[in-house]
Design an enzyme around this catalytic site. Structure first.
Site, mmCIF file in Angstrom:
data_model
loop_
_atom_site.group_PDB
_atom_site.id
_atom_site.type_symbol
_atom_site.label_atom_id
_atom_site.label_comp_id
_atom_site.label_asym_id
_atom_site.label_seq_id
_atom_site.Cartn_x
_atom_site.Cartn_y
_atom_site.Cartn_z
ATOM 1 N N SER A 190 -21.437 -16.467 -26.164
ATOM 2 C CA SER A 190 -21.230 -16.173 -24.739
ATOM 3 C C SER A 190 -21.920 -14.895 -24.280
ATOM 4 O O SER A 190 -23.125 -14.777 -24.376
ATOM 5 C CB SER A 190 -19.733 -16.142 -24.461
ATOM 6 O OG SER A 190 -19.496 -16.091 -23.094
ATOM 7 N N HIS A 191 -21.128 -13.940 -23.846
ATOM 8 C CA HIS A 191 -21.661 -12.712 -23.258
ATOM 9 C C HIS A 191 -21.896 -11.628 -24.303
ATOM 10 O O HIS A 191 -22.304 -10.523 -23.957
ATOM 11 C CB HIS A 191 -20.664 -12.207 -22.226
ATOM 12 C CG HIS A 191 -19.270 -12.169 -22.788
ATOM 13 N ND1 HIS A 191 -18.535 -13.317 -22.989
ATOM 14 C CD2 HIS A 191 -18.527 -11.158 -23.243
ATOM 15 C CE1 HIS A 191 -17.376 -12.992 -23.544
ATOM 16 N NE2 HIS A 191 -17.341 -11.692 -23.706
ATOM 17 N N ASP A 231 -24.045 -15.269 -17.616
ATOM 18 C CA ASP A 231 -23.996 -14.640 -18.942
ATOM 19 C C ASP A 231 -24.842 -15.390 -19.970
ATOM 20 O O ASP A 231 -25.598 -16.300 -19.631
ATOM 21 C CB ASP A 231 -22.547 -14.531 -19.421
ATOM 22 C CG ASP A 231 -21.980 -15.887 -19.797
ATOM 23 O OD1 ASP A 231 -22.399 -16.883 -19.178
ATOM 24 O OD2 ASP A 231 -21.135 -15.950 -20.713
ATOM 25 N N LYS A 243 -16.070 -23.405 -17.683
ATOM 26 C CA LYS A 243 -16.401 -22.662 -16.478
ATOM 27 C C LYS A 243 -17.912 -22.762 -16.283
ATOM 28 O O LYS A 243 -18.643 -23.084 -17.215
ATOM 29 C CB LYS A 243 -15.926 -21.232 -16.573
ATOM 30 C CG LYS A 243 -16.443 -20.481 -17.766
ATOM 31 C CD LYS A 243 -15.657 -19.191 -17.924
ATOM 32 C CE LYS A 243 -16.051 -18.489 -19.205
ATOM 33 N NZ LYS A 243 -14.885 -18.032 -19.972
ATOM 34 N N ASP A 270 -21.825 -19.692 -18.512
ATOM 35 C CA ASP A 270 -20.562 -20.134 -17.921
ATOM 36 C C ASP A 270 -19.901 -19.072 -17.034
ATOM 37 O O ASP A 270 -18.984 -19.380 -16.289
ATOM 38 C CB ASP A 270 -19.587 -20.670 -18.986
ATOM 39 C CG ASP A 270 -19.295 -19.671 -20.079
ATOM 40 O OD1 ASP A 270 -19.853 -18.549 -20.036
ATOM 41 O OD2 ASP A 270 -18.517 -20.006 -20.997
ATOM 42 N N ARG A 271 -20.360 -17.830 -17.136
ATOM 43 C CA ARG A 271 -19.764 -16.792 -16.279
ATOM 44 C C ARG A 271 -20.622 -16.547 -15.048
ATOM 45 O O ARG A 271 -21.797 -16.892 -15.028
ATOM 46 C CB ARG A 271 -19.648 -15.480 -17.039
ATOM 47 C CG ARG A 271 -18.688 -15.554 -18.186
ATOM 48 C CD ARG A 271 -18.473 -14.183 -18.782
ATOM 49 N NE ARG A 271 -17.398 -14.266 -19.773
ATOM 50 C CZ ARG A 271 -16.725 -13.244 -20.239
ATOM 51 N NH1 ARG A 271 -17.018 -12.025 -19.820
ATOM 52 N NH2 ARG A 271 -15.767 -13.408 -21.129
ATOM 53 N N ASP A 328 -24.437 -17.738 -22.177
ATOM 54 C CA ASP A 328 -24.425 -19.198 -22.271
ATOM 55 C C ASP A 328 -24.220 -19.886 -20.926
ATOM 56 O O ASP A 328 -24.026 -21.101 -20.873
ATOM 57 C CB ASP A 328 -23.368 -19.660 -23.278
ATOM 58 C CG ASP A 328 -21.963 -19.278 -22.858
ATOM 59 O OD1 ASP A 328 -21.806 -18.276 -22.134
ATOM 60 O OD2 ASP A 328 -21.014 -19.992 -23.240
HETATM 61 C C1 G1P Z 1 -12.506 -13.373 -22.871
HETATM 62 C C2 G1P Z 1 -11.941 -13.445 -21.474
HETATM 63 C C3 G1P Z 1 -11.388 -14.828 -21.220
HETATM 64 C C4 G1P Z 1 -12.462 -15.871 -21.476
HETATM 65 C C5 G1P Z 1 -13.061 -15.685 -22.858
HETATM 66 C C6 G1P Z 1 -14.238 -16.607 -23.089
HETATM 67 O O1 G1P Z 1 -11.502 -13.624 -23.807
HETATM 68 O O2 G1P Z 1 -10.935 -12.486 -21.286
HETATM 69 O O3 G1P Z 1 -10.919 -14.890 -19.900
HETATM 70 O O4 G1P Z 1 -11.928 -17.155 -21.381
HETATM 71 O O5 G1P Z 1 -13.510 -14.342 -23.013
HETATM 72 O O6 G1P Z 1 -15.273 -16.363 -22.208
HETATM 73 P P1 G1P Z 1 -10.737 -12.449 -24.591
HETATM 74 O O7 G1P Z 1 -11.789 -11.613 -25.267
HETATM 75 O O8 G1P Z 1 -10.019 -11.653 -23.541
HETATM 76 O O9 G1P Z 1 -9.815 -13.175 -25.534
HETATM 77 ZN ZN ZN Z 2 -20.030 -17.386 -21.628
#
Ligand code: G1P
Ligand code: ZN
Length: 538
Positions: free
Chosen positions: A112-113, A276, A375, A280-281, A278
């Site tokens: 992801s990010h 981000d 998302k 989704d954000r 991947d």
């Molecule tokens: C974080 C975000 C959460 C999101 C997840 C995946 O998770 O807070 O809302 O769904 O990344 O993108 P966390 O690191 O808080 O468990």
């Molecule tokens: Zn992501």
């Protein structure tokens, strides 16, 4: 030829909020990725001859693991693998492909990010046939398999060239290399009024989309500049790079600061957006007007009917517990339900499948709808564009009007990253231990450890974050991140509702200053973690 390779279990292959995430060198250990992929397959039933979707965000090590996953899928009896060209698929696009082609499931490679590169992060996630992240039941089964695995199966021949669209065979399995963007772009055209958005751009509306050198570059370029006629150069950092150009592909005010600064400057375009690693954000910034993700969810829900895909109205809204209650006010006005779920997109899946919610969101820059089961960053941007095209007002005007209509939820998240794991769990334990004694002091009305009873399947999920609820409706929430890869990350969520429009112009941190101080004091954050200040404020 299928080979069975002997292996032994690795510790700690427990999927977190979004699959298994570790540093690249951890994944590069011999058999590490193979063990996890085999455990996924061993945790599933009934996929013989069926289709598996495979793709990733293009980060460092993506290509290698894509090849491994394809060869292992062939050896384990899948009938077909659909893979994005060059191994690329954004997370929402992968979700769409799984649904559109009725695949058995999908393997999505992403962290992801989180940063990428040889020392960055990598991840493997399994999505089920509804296109959404695997349920706890499946991830528990996968984790159990990782602890007892003795061998994995892999096709000995190399995976076919995934750089060209087309079909080929690997053993008995078909490998279909697909255009990563086409089906997704088709779906977006069904949901949104592309003519109206084209007219908006034609009228001189200016936008900047920062793809952060991650997966959404090709999608945003094809859709915004291609189909919608936005000016060339609207998309910046549009080429996916294995290390995201050395940046942190997280669309927030820290990592997308350049975009933020541009939108706050004299030369600001009308809209700034980012996505981000991947895809989704999303980040949404109007000229001189940042939109918090929690507000964005509420505003998208309030205006969704302006888009053809949502013209019939919404069945319900769902938000994760730490997300601000701004969406609840919209739901109340629309006369629909607002569901409060634990953190993580997977908890929305049942509500979406059951048709109980249409739009969902999280404070962590995630918004989406029932069009996929993830998302979707670009979806949120396109819905904003659709709304702007119909209302022909600035983002700032829409935001201000929304606050006047619904009140403003001042909201901020303070992250204390990479703190000592023991100190973090000690802090949470100490809060839990005082659950019965804190209410009554500091105008605290109630305190609990959030638990969720899924209204669809009746499952219960406990321990999802400590909530401190104040008499005036304010909240402080504490939880530990489930996606970090080093130490622990303490997240503190702070919220205060302000109904009075004369008081909607405050700077967020200033509006929350008392609650912020109290959040630190109640949990003893500095004493326990050594941190006087959070590492990231969003
Ligand atoms: C974080 C975000 C959460 C999101 C997840 C995946 O998770 O807070 O809302 O769904 O990344 O993108 P966390 O690191 O808080 O468990
Ligand atoms: Zn992501």
């Amino acid at each position: 030829m299928i080979e069975t390779v002997a292996t032994t279990p690795f510790d700690g292959q427990k999927p977190g909020t979004s699959g298994l995430r570790k540093k690249v060198p951890v994944f590069q250990q011999k058999n590490y990725a193979e063990n996890f992929i085999q455990s996924i397959f061993d945790g599933l039933d009934g996929f013989a001859g069926k289709t598996l979707v495979v793709g990733g965000d293009g980060r460092y090590y993506n290509r290698e693991v894509i090849g491994t996953a394809i060869r292992m899928a062939a050896a384990n009896g899948f009938g077909r693998v659909m893979v994005g060209r060059d191994g690329l698929l954004s997370t929402p696009a992968a979700s769409n492909i799984i649904r559109q082609y009725q695949a058995f499931g999908g393997i999505v490679l992403s962290a992801s990010h989180n940063p990428g590169g040889p020392d960055g992060d990598f991840g493997i996630k399994y999505n089920a046939s509804n296109g959404g992240p695997a349920s706890e039941k499946i991830t528990d089964a996968i984790f159990a398999k990782t602890k007892t695995i003795t061998s994995y199966r892999i096709e000995r021949s190399p995976a076919p060239d995934i750089g060209r669209i087309g079909s080929s065979k690997l053993g008995a399995m078909t490998v279909e290399v697909i255009d990563p963007v086409a089906d997704y772009a088709g779906l977006m055209q069904k949901l949104f009024d592309f003519d109206a958005i084209r007219a908006l751009f034609k009228s001189g509306f200016a936008m900047r989309f920062d793809a952060m050198s991650a997966i959404t570059g090709p999608y945003a370029t094809a859709i915004l500049e291609g189909l919608l006629g936005a000016a060339k150069g609207t998309v910046v950092n549009g080429t996916p790079l294995p290390d995201f150009g050395g940046h942190h592909p997280d669309p927030n005010l820290v990592h997308a600061k350049e975009l933020y600064d541009l939108l706050m400057s004299k030369d600001a375009p009308d809209l700034g957006a980012a996505s981000d690693g991947d895809g989704d954000r999303n980040l949404i910034i109007g000229r001189n007007q940042f939109v918090t993700p929690s507000d964005s969810l509420a505003m998208l829900a309030a205006n969704a009917r302006l888009a053809p895909g949502y013209a019939k109205g919404l069945a319900g809204i769902a938000r994760s517990m730490p997300t601000s209650a701004a969406a609840d006010r919209v739901a109340a006005k629309l006369g629909i339900k607002c569901y409060e779920t634990p953190t993580g997109w997977k908890f929305f899946g049942n509500l979406l499948d059951a048709g109980m919610a249409t739009i969902c969101g999280e404070e962590s820059a995630g918004t989406g709808s029932d069009h996929v089961r993830e998302k979707d960053g670009l979806w949120a941007v396109l819905l904003w564009l659709n709304i702007l095209a119909k209302r022909r007002q600035s983002v700032a005007d829409i935001v201000r009007q929304h606050w006047r209509d619904f009140g403003r939820n001042y909201y901020s998240r303070h992250d204390y990253e990479e703190v000592d794991a023991e100190a973090a769990s000690g802090l949470m334990k100490s809060l839990r231990d005082r659950m019965g004694t804190l209410p009554g002091s500091h105008a605290i009305k109630a305190m609990d450890d959030f638990a969720y009873d899924d209204p669809v399947d009746g499952s219960r999920t406990e321990g999802q974050g400590i909530r401190i609820l104040f008499e005036d409706g304010s909240r402080i929430v504490y939880r530990l991140s489930g996606t970090g890869t080093a130490g622990a990350t303490l997240r503190v969520y702070i919220e205060r509702f302000e109904p009075d429009a004369a008081r909607h112009g405050l700077e967020t941190q200033a509006a929350l200053v008392d609650l912020i101080a109290l959040s630190r004091q109640l949990a003893g954050i500095e004493a326990r973690t050594g941190r006087a200040q959070p590492s990231v404020i969003t």
